[in-house]
Design a protein around this motif. Sequence first.
Motif: not given
Length: 133
Positions: A55-80
């Motif tokens: 899941t984190l790898a998938n999110l990281g790939a989308v961030l990269a496609a947007a020229n972004s990274s985890w350091s730009d992330v301000v909010s995460v929602r986790v569903y379990l």
Amino acid sequence: MTAEAISTEEAPTPRAAYSQAVRRGPLLFLSGQVGTDPRTGRLVSENVAEQTRQTLANLGAVLAAANSSWSDVVSVRVYLVDQADYREMNAVYDAAMVRPYPARTTVYCGLNPGNRVEMDLVAVVDQPATRPT
């Protein structure tokens, strides 16, 4: 200010009418990702830790496609699906995060069969998602 859809083949292809991410101005909203391997279209495992890593790898790939990274992330929602999975998911999540840590909410809910975890996020970015040609 117009909205821009972001997509990459490095994350699972949406199976409904939604984008992997949408950027409007400096705000980047990533749709929920699960532990599906984008190459096979199948869950990587029944194990919540392995699903969390994917899941984190998938999110990281989308961030990269947007020229972004985890350091730009301000909010995460986790569903379990299961509260018993919290500790194992959290250990994988903690190891992946960078400072300053984003705000986070964890919700217990039903997910599609086999999925034990899903995450979505919001990032604030400075650069355009696409580079001029």
